[in-house]
Scaffold this motif. Structure first.
Motif, PDB file in Angstrom:
ATOM      1  N   VAL A 169       0.843  -1.202   0.000  1.00 29.53           N
ATOM      2  CA  VAL A 169       0.000   0.000   0.000  1.00 29.53           C
ATOM      3  C   VAL A 169       0.875   1.248   0.000  1.00 29.53           C
ATOM      4  O   VAL A 169       1.982   1.243   0.532  1.00 29.53           O
ATOM      5  CB  VAL A 169      -1.008   0.040   1.183  1.00 29.53           C
ATOM      6  N   LYS A 170       0.342   2.306  -0.618  1.00 33.46           N
ATOM      7  CA  LYS A 170       1.137   3.517  -0.776  1.00 33.46           C
ATOM      8  C   LYS A 170       1.161   4.320   0.526  1.00 33.46           C
ATOM      9  O   LYS A 170       2.205   4.747   0.962  1.00 33.46           O
ATOM     10  CB  LYS A 170       0.569   4.361  -1.920  1.00 33.46           C
ATOM     11  N   ALA A 171       0.024   4.516   1.136  1.00 33.86           N
ATOM     12  CA  ALA A 171       0.013   5.339   2.351  1.00 33.86           C
ATOM     13  C   ALA A 171      -1.061   4.898   3.354  1.00 33.86           C
ATOM     14  O   ALA A 171      -0.883   5.053   4.549  1.00 33.86           O
ATOM     15  CB  ALA A 171      -0.210   6.803   1.987  1.00 33.86           C
ATOM     16  N   ASP A 172      -2.154   4.369   2.865  1.00 35.93           N
ATOM     17  CA  ASP A 172      -3.267   4.053   3.751  1.00 35.93           C
ATOM     18  C   ASP A 172      -3.108   2.630   4.299  1.00 35.93           C
ATOM     19  O   ASP A 172      -3.495   1.652   3.671  1.00 35.93           O
ATOM     20  CB  ASP A 172      -4.581   4.181   2.978  1.00 35.93           C
TER      21      ASP A 172
END
Lengths: 212, 310
Positions: A169-172
């Motif tokens: 996941v990128k950020a969440d």
């Protein structure tokens, strides 16, 4: 719920059909063109998500059985575990085929270079022998003790699955954290349980016959 | 004959008034449950734009359908699910809208969106759009070169970088509750990049003003860079002497560089950038250096190690 054979069978059927629904829904969406802008991504994400959901759910069945003092939940462990493996297989097949186009060179490079792929592949490799030895015959052949020891690997496989998810996941990171927390709780409960049980056995307060 | 049957509908089945009044929340809830709901175009200021076709347009590409361009969006201020950003973004108010332009300029000013629309003739610019997540689209943007705005405010010789700040309105942007990046969203360009004719201030796509989820009422489009460099819903533009801190670069400096030029040879630390899936395709295609705009922009980076300055 009172455990009668009839109730067990009805519940088994409900879970069997219930676990099939996400796959059926994906098929429906595939044929009606309802998978969104990136159908491949939707298919891979959704099957991976259900694989983790079912793996984590399966690990909660043993604690649930003991806490609820009801022998029913644990009897669906194999069904749910095999369904998790079913979704893992679709997930992996989609990655190898449409996503990577069976480009063996790219796939090997991906496995070696990308930790999230490495963890995902290790989770699959750990689940494979568990799925193969899931039959009653195999339990008998391995003997219950060895079978149980082998199947503890499901905790490792599920952890790798959650790490696989966390790493991509990128950020969440909300969902990887939720799965990780549930997984840690299930594992913690089992560790604590086996520790206290063995402590009780050591002090002779529990006969060895009671060991679950 | 009816015998003592009280009611056909249990009170528990009657939808509470508060729920059916709030259609938007129902729609977003339905989206969260994965129920297909056709979202109407929610652009309250939807307007058809008059435009000419730009010579800068990319040729030979099939346009990504409008429903995908407006239905598959990364706009973390409205949540991280690309498929329901449109539902949440509808709450953003895009009128009145002003952009504050300040910093190293001779003529700092605050421009209303109406003034910005008149800065230069609006063109249609078809560009490839490559996301850092390894998917891509082809979008017919409507807008003009950012240089038109820059020339208007007359940067001083000290202006070496430009910083773009997006709207951060906690009333309409639920994503601001989560520290995905250090809000407000900020992006930046080097002055020469900002002045390049390809660098576009987009006010529309497919001949209509931008939908909120696409960054209404105005956004940046830098076709040779990863999509996140194109700040959406811009409220402030600052000219600076030093390189600004940008949102993704600050959040994760080892993964998202300041330059973030599309480069198939420099992988994201966690995934490959060698290939991409064009929305609408099943199989991946090779990613082009500078997203295929190398002829126009490669000279900017001559002599720079693109592995260091990724």
């Amino acid at each position: 719920m009172i455990v009668t054979e009839r109730n067990r069978r009805i519940l088994w059927l409900i879970i069997f059909i219930g676990c099939m629904l996400p796959a059926a829904d994906l098929l429906r969406r595939l044929f009606t063109g309802d998978l969104g802008a990136d159908p491949v991504e939707t298919l891979i994400r959704t099957t991976g998500d259900w694989a983790i959901k079912l793996l984590v759910a399966g690990l909660l069945l043993t604690p649930l059985t003991r806490i609820a003092r009801n022998p029913l939940p644990v009897r669906f462990r194999r069904l749910i575990g095999l369904y998790a493996f079913f979704y893992v297989c679709i997930h992996l097949t989609l990655y190898l085929s449409v996503d990577q186009g069976f480009d063996l060179h790219a796939i090997v490079k991906d496995i070696l270079k990308r930790p999230y792929i490495t963890f995902g592949m290790m989770a699959f490799l750990l689940l494979l022998p568990l799925a193969i030895t899931s039959t009653r015959k195999m339990v008998a052949r391995l003997g219950p003790k060895r079978w149980r020891q082998l199947h503890r690997a499901v905790y490792v496989a599920a952890s790798f699955g959650v790490i696989h998810y966390y790493l991509l996941v990128k950020a969440d990171i909300t969902w990887p954290l939720i799965y990780g927390t549930i997984l840690a709780a299930a594992l913690g409960w089992r560790l604590w349980n086996s520790l206290t049980l063995s402590a009780l056995q050591d002090t002779g307060r529990l006969s060895s016959g009671c060991k679950p | 004959m009816l015998i003592g049957k009280k009611s056909d509908i249990a009170s528990s089945e009657i939808t509470p008034k508060s729920l059916w009044l709030d259609r938007r929340r129902f729609l977003t809830g339905a989206a969260a449950l994965g129920i297909g709901v056709a979202f109407p175009r929610q652009n309250a200021n939807a307007a058809t734009l008059k435009f000419t076709k730009s010579p800068l347009s990319t040729k030979g590409e099939v346009l990504t359908p409008l429903k995908d361009v407006t239905g598959y969006n990364n706009f973390y201020e409205f949540g991280t699910d690309k498929s329901d950003t449109a539902a949440y973004a509808g709450a953003m108010k895009t009128r009145p809208w002003t952009v504050e332009i300040s910093g190293e300029v001779k003529k700092p000013m605050t421009l209303g969106i109406e003034d910005i629309l008149k800065l230069a003739p609006i063109e249609e610019r078809i560009y490839r759009h490559r996301c850092v997540e390894a998917w891509s689209m082809v979008v017919p943007w409507n807008g003009f070169s950012l240089s038109a705005l820059i020339n208007r405010v007359e940067p001083t010789s000290k202006a070496k970088f430009v910083e773009f700040t997006s709207l951060a309105d906690s009333k309409t942007m639920p994503g601001l509750l989560f520290p995905y990046v250090d809000w407000p969203y900020r992006e930046g360009l080097r002055m020469d990049e900002a002045m390049h004719p390809l660098t576009t201030l987009a006010v529309g796509l497919y001949g209509e003003t931008l939908e909120n989820q696409n960054g209404a009422p105005l956004r940046l489009v830098v076709p040779w860079k990863y999509g996140f460099k194109g700040a959406k819903s811009i409220v402030r533009i600052r000219f600076l002497e030093h390189q600004p801190a940008t949102a993704w670069n600050t959040a994760n400096p080892s993964e998202f560089g300041f330059y973030s030029n599309v480069n198939p040879e420099v992988d994201h630390p966690r995934w490959t950038q060698a290939k991409e899936r064009r929305i609408g395709d099943f199989f991946r295609r090779p990613t082009l250096m500078f997203n295929g705009y190398g002829d126009q922009v490669a000279s900017f980076y001559r002599g720079m190690d693109l592995r260091t300055f990724f």
